[in-house]
Each structure stands twice: as structure tokens, then as C-alpha cells.
Design a protein around this motif. Structure first.
Motif, PDB file in Angstrom:
ATOM      1  N   ALA A 161      28.940  38.743  29.227  1.00  0.00           N
ATOM      2  CA  ALA A 161      28.704  38.517  30.650  1.00  0.00           C
ATOM      3  C   ALA A 161      29.053  37.095  31.111  1.00  0.00           C
ATOM      4  CB  ALA A 161      27.265  38.863  31.009  1.00  0.00           C
ATOM      5  N   PRO A 162      28.692  36.055  30.348  1.00  0.00           N
ATOM      6  CA  PRO A 162      29.062  34.715  30.828  1.00  0.00           C
ATOM      7  C   PRO A 162      30.577  34.542  31.010  1.00  0.00           C
ATOM      8  CG  PRO A 162      27.372  34.537  29.139  1.00  0.00           C
ATOM      9  CD  PRO A 162      27.836  35.973  29.159  1.00  0.00           C
ATOM     10  N   ALA A 163      31.368  35.054  30.073  1.00  0.00           N
ATOM     11  CA  ALA A 163      32.830  34.953  30.195  1.00  0.00           C
ATOM     12  C   ALA A 163      33.318  35.776  31.380  1.00  0.00           C
ATOM     13  CB  ALA A 163      33.506  35.419  28.907  1.00  0.00           C
ATOM     14  N   GLY A 164      32.746  36.958  31.575  1.00  0.00           N
ATOM     15  CA  GLY A 164      33.143  37.802  32.693  1.00  0.00           C
ATOM     16  C   GLY A 164      32.785  37.192  34.031  1.00  0.00           C
ATOM     17  N   LEU A 165      31.570  36.649  34.150  1.00  0.00           N
ATOM     18  CA  LEU A 165      31.143  36.029  35.408  1.00  0.00           C
ATOM     19  C   LEU A 165      31.992  34.794  35.738  1.00  0.00           C
ATOM     20  CD1 LEU A 165      27.295  36.440  34.977  1.00  0.00           C
ATOM     21  CD2 LEU A 165      28.752  37.608  36.666  1.00  0.00           C
ATOM     22  N   GLU A 166      32.287  34.011  34.715  1.00  0.00           N
ATOM     23  CA  GLU A 166      33.156  32.835  34.931  1.00  0.00           C
ATOM     24  C   GLU A 166      34.559  33.279  35.353  1.00  0.00           C
ATOM     25  OE1 GLU A 166      34.519  28.738  34.847  1.00  0.00           O
ATOM     26  OE2 GLU A 166      32.662  29.798  35.321  1.00  0.00           O
ATOM     27  N   SER A 167      35.073  34.316  34.731  1.00  0.00           N
ATOM     28  CA  SER A 167      36.401  34.828  35.084  1.00  0.00           C
ATOM     29  C   SER A 167      36.422  35.346  36.512  1.00  0.00           C
ATOM     30  CB  SER A 167      36.815  35.941  34.115  1.00  0.00           C
ATOM     31  OG  SER A 167      36.911  35.439  32.807  1.00  0.00           O
ATOM     32  N   LEU A 168      35.364  36.023  36.921  1.00  0.00           N
ATOM     33  CA  LEU A 168      35.269  36.508  38.300  1.00  0.00           C
ATOM     34  C   LEU A 168      35.267  35.339  39.281  1.00  0.00           C
ATOM     35  CD1 LEU A 168      34.938  38.904  40.239  1.00  0.00           C
ATOM     36  CD2 LEU A 168      32.448  38.696  39.922  1.00  0.00           C
ATOM     37  N   ARG A 169      34.503  34.304  38.963  1.00  0.00           N
ATOM     38  CA  ARG A 169      34.477  33.113  39.811  1.00  0.00           C
ATOM     39  C   ARG A 169      35.866  32.497  39.919  1.00  0.00           C
ATOM     40  NH1 ARG A 169      34.509  27.923  39.503  1.00  0.00           N
ATOM     41  NH2 ARG A 169      34.461  27.746  37.252  1.00  0.00           N
ATOM     42  N   LEU A 170      36.566  32.431  38.798  1.00  0.00           N
ATOM     43  CA  LEU A 170      37.892  31.814  38.775  1.00  0.00           C
ATOM     44  C   LEU A 170      38.933  32.635  39.536  1.00  0.00           C
ATOM     45  CD1 LEU A 170      37.901  30.587  35.077  1.00  0.00           C
ATOM     46  CD2 LEU A 170      37.695  29.158  37.126  1.00  0.00           C
ATOM     47  N   ILE A 171      38.893  33.964  39.409  1.00  0.00           N
ATOM     48  CA  ILE A 171      39.883  34.754  40.156  1.00  0.00           C
ATOM     49  C   ILE A 171      39.630  34.640  41.655  1.00  0.00           C
ATOM     50  CG2 ILE A 171      40.398  36.309  38.240  1.00  0.00           C
ATOM     51  CD1 ILE A 171      38.907  38.548  39.795  1.00  0.00           C
ATOM     52  N   ARG A 172      38.370  34.552  42.047  1.00  0.00           N
ATOM     53  CA  ARG A 172      38.070  34.340  43.472  1.00  0.00           C
ATOM     54  C   ARG A 172      38.689  33.037  43.968  1.00  0.00           C
ATOM     55  NH1 ARG A 172      31.906  36.397  43.215  1.00  0.00           N
ATOM     56  NH2 ARG A 172      32.270  38.534  43.935  1.00  0.00           N
ATOM     57  N   GLU A 173      38.553  31.976  43.153  1.00  0.00           N
ATOM     58  CA  GLU A 173      39.149  30.678  43.529  1.00  0.00           C
ATOM     59  C   GLU A 173      40.666  30.802  43.691  1.00  0.00           C
ATOM     60  OE1 GLU A 173      38.240  27.426  40.892  1.00  0.00           O
ATOM     61  OE2 GLU A 173      36.089  27.741  41.068  1.00  0.00           O
ATOM     62  N   VAL A 174      41.315  31.452  42.729  1.00  0.00           N
ATOM     63  CA  VAL A 174      42.775  31.592  42.784  1.00  0.00           C
ATOM     64  C   VAL A 174      43.184  32.431  43.990  1.00  0.00           C
ATOM     65  CG1 VAL A 174      44.805  32.508  41.610  1.00  0.00           C
ATOM     66  CG2 VAL A 174      43.073  31.278  40.305  1.00  0.00           C
ATOM     67  N   PHE A 175      42.490  33.528  44.228  1.00  0.00           N
ATOM     68  CA  PHE A 175      42.846  34.372  45.367  1.00  0.00           C
ATOM     69  C   PHE A 175      42.675  33.603  46.679  1.00  0.00           C
ATOM     70  CE2 PHE A 175      41.552  38.431  42.843  1.00  0.00           C
ATOM     71  CZ  PHE A 175      42.687  38.316  42.059  1.00  0.00           C
ATOM     72  N   LYS A 176      41.630  32.797  46.773  1.00  0.00           N
ATOM     73  CA  LYS A 176      41.418  32.000  47.984  1.00  0.00           C
ATOM     74  C   LYS A 176      42.534  30.970  48.140  1.00  0.00           C
ATOM     75  CE  LYS A 176      37.993  29.197  50.460  1.00  0.00           C
ATOM     76  NZ  LYS A 176      39.028  28.619  51.260  1.00  0.00           N
ATOM     77  N   GLU A 177      42.895  30.299  47.050  1.00  0.00           N
ATOM     78  CA  GLU A 177      43.997  29.315  47.108  1.00  0.00           C
ATOM     79  C   GLU A 177      45.287  29.987  47.579  1.00  0.00           C
ATOM     80  OE1 GLU A 177      44.255  27.704  43.156  1.00  0.00           O
ATOM     81  OE2 GLU A 177      42.303  26.723  43.293  1.00  0.00           O
ATOM     82  N   ILE A 178      45.563  31.160  47.074  1.00  0.00           N
ATOM     83  CA  ILE A 178      46.778  31.878  47.456  1.00  0.00           C
ATOM     84  C   ILE A 178      46.725  32.255  48.932  1.00  0.00           C
ATOM     85  CG2 ILE A 178      48.051  34.045  47.142  1.00  0.00           C
ATOM     86  CD1 ILE A 178      47.345  33.811  44.112  1.00  0.00           C
ATOM     87  N   ASP A 179      45.556  32.725  49.380  1.00  0.00           N
ATOM     88  CA  ASP A 179      45.407  33.107  50.792  1.00  0.00           C
ATOM     89  C   ASP A 179      45.553  31.901  51.715  1.00  0.00           C
ATOM     90  OD1 ASP A 179      45.020  35.724  50.030  1.00  0.00           O
ATOM     91  OD2 ASP A 179      42.811  35.623  50.180  1.00  0.00           O
ATOM     92  N   ASP A 180      45.112  30.727  51.246  1.00  0.00           N
ATOM     93  CA  ASP A 180      45.184  29.505  52.063  1.00  0.00           C
ATOM     94  C   ASP A 180      46.571  28.869  52.090  1.00  0.00           C
ATOM     95  OD1 ASP A 180      42.518  29.857  52.638  1.00  0.00           O
ATOM     96  OD2 ASP A 180      41.814  28.327  51.214  1.00  0.00           O
ATOM     97  N   GLU A 181      47.447  29.295  51.224  1.00  0.00           N
ATOM     98  CA  GLU A 181      48.792  28.687  51.146  1.00  0.00           C
ATOM     99  C   GLU A 181      49.663  29.121  52.307  1.00  0.00           C
ATOM    100  OE1 GLU A 181      50.290  29.737  47.271  1.00  0.00           O
ATOM    101  OE2 GLU A 181      49.074  28.221  46.291  1.00  0.00           O
TER     102      GLU A 181
END
Length: 181
Positions: A161-181
Motif C-alpha cells: 500500500a505505501p508504494a501504491g499510494l505514493e505512486s498514485l500521488r505521483l501520477i496525479r502530479e504528472v497528470f496535473k503538470e501535463i494539463d498545465d502545459e
């Protein structure tokens, strides 16, 4: 009575080339007492290997740069290569030639498949910077956001779960960065 084998000698024990077939052949000749012949064969083989390695190394590096740019983007690759100072130049060469030039250019897995595998491994290793980079690469290689989300579910089950939750947090960050570009 069993005949003892002559003690094995080596021509260049510190050589960085270790072609087993050539080495066995040369040792066979040396064991028969023809050291001069063995040295001629050895040095001839090393000349061929070195010239081929130099030519192939340049080709592999170019293939690696092209693949790296395709997956990670020009901006990232330019920045990585620009940082190749005295400490980092060998690392850039190593990663470009072997990871990107050799492994990423193998034909048995698609770039998309490699991205799937990489996301799982990098999450398991807890390398957040590389994970985010490879999320972008996965998108460049044709994975959808929902497919990446499903990879995160797999990560959660197999890495915890810790690896999965961290990965979920990270994909959200990347998706937001892509949307903001």
C-alpha cells in the motif's frame, strides 16, 4: 596415472575483453607451447574487437539518444546531456548506450510494454523522480491515464500500500503538470 595439465598462463590478465571462445583457443595454443602464435592471434582479435566496438558504440549511442528522445522528450534529454560534467559524463554514456541503445531497442517488447514494466519496477524501488519521468514516457508510448492508474493498482497489490499510494500521488502530479502545459 593421470597426466597433469600444464599450468594455464594468460597473455593479458587485466584485459577488459573476455571473449570465452577466443580465450579458450589462445589458451589451447599456449598450452601446446606456441606462445608467439597465441599472442599474434590474441592481438589480432583484440584489434578487430576494438575497431568493431568503437564503430558499434557510436551507432548504439545514436540509437540510444533517438529512443531516449522518443520516450522521454527532447527537453529532458537535452538537460540530462547538458549536465554531463566530469562526474556525470560516463553515467550518461552508460545509460544512453546500454539502457536506451541496447535494451530499449530490443524487438521482443514494445516501448509501451517496457513502460508498463518500468513503472512497476521503479515504484518497487521507491524512485519517485524516475517514476514521474517514466509516467511521462508511458504516456508518450501510448498508455492512457486509466491504464497507468491500473498499473498503480498492480503496484499496490504486489509492492504494498505505501508504494501504491505514493505512486498514485505521483501520477496525479504528472497528470496535473501535463494539463498545465
Amino acid at each position: 596415472m593421470r597426466r597433469r595439465r600444464p599450468e594455464r598462463r594468460t597473455i593479458l590478465p587485466d584485459t577488459k575483453y573476455n571473449d570465452l571462445a577466443v580465450a579458450k583457443f589462445i589458451n589451447y595454443i599456449m598450452d601446446s607451447g606456441k606462445k608467439g602464435v597465441a599472442e599474434k592471434i590474441f592481438y589480432g582479435a583484440m584489434d578487430i574487437i576494438q575497431s568493431k566496438t568503437k564503430t558499434d558504440g557510436i551507432k548504439i549511442f545514436k540509437k540510444g539518444i533517438a529512443k531516449r528522445r522518443k520516450v522521454l522528450g527532447d527537453e529532458y534529454v537535452d538537460k540530462a546531456l547538458a549536465s554531463a560534467d566530469e562526474l556525470g559524463a560516463d553515467m550518461q554514456k552508460l545509460v544512453t548506450e546500454y539502457a536506451w541503445g541496447e535494451v530499449w531497442n530490443k524487438e521482443n517488447l514494445s516501448d509501451r510494454d517496457r513502460s508498463l514494466v518500468n513503472l512497476g519496477m521503479i515504484a518497487a524501488l521507491n524512485r519517485s523522480h524516475e517514476f514521474k519521468l517514466h509516467v511521462r514516457g508511458a504516456i508518450n508510448n501510448g498508455l492512457t491515464r486509466l491504464q497507468i492508474r491500473d498499473v498503480v493498482l498492480q503496484i499496490t497489490i504486489y509492492c504494498g500500500a505505501p508504494a501504491g499510494l505514493e505512486s498514485l500521488r505521483l501520477i496525479r502530479e504528472v497528470f496535473k503538470e501535463i494539463d498545465d502545459e
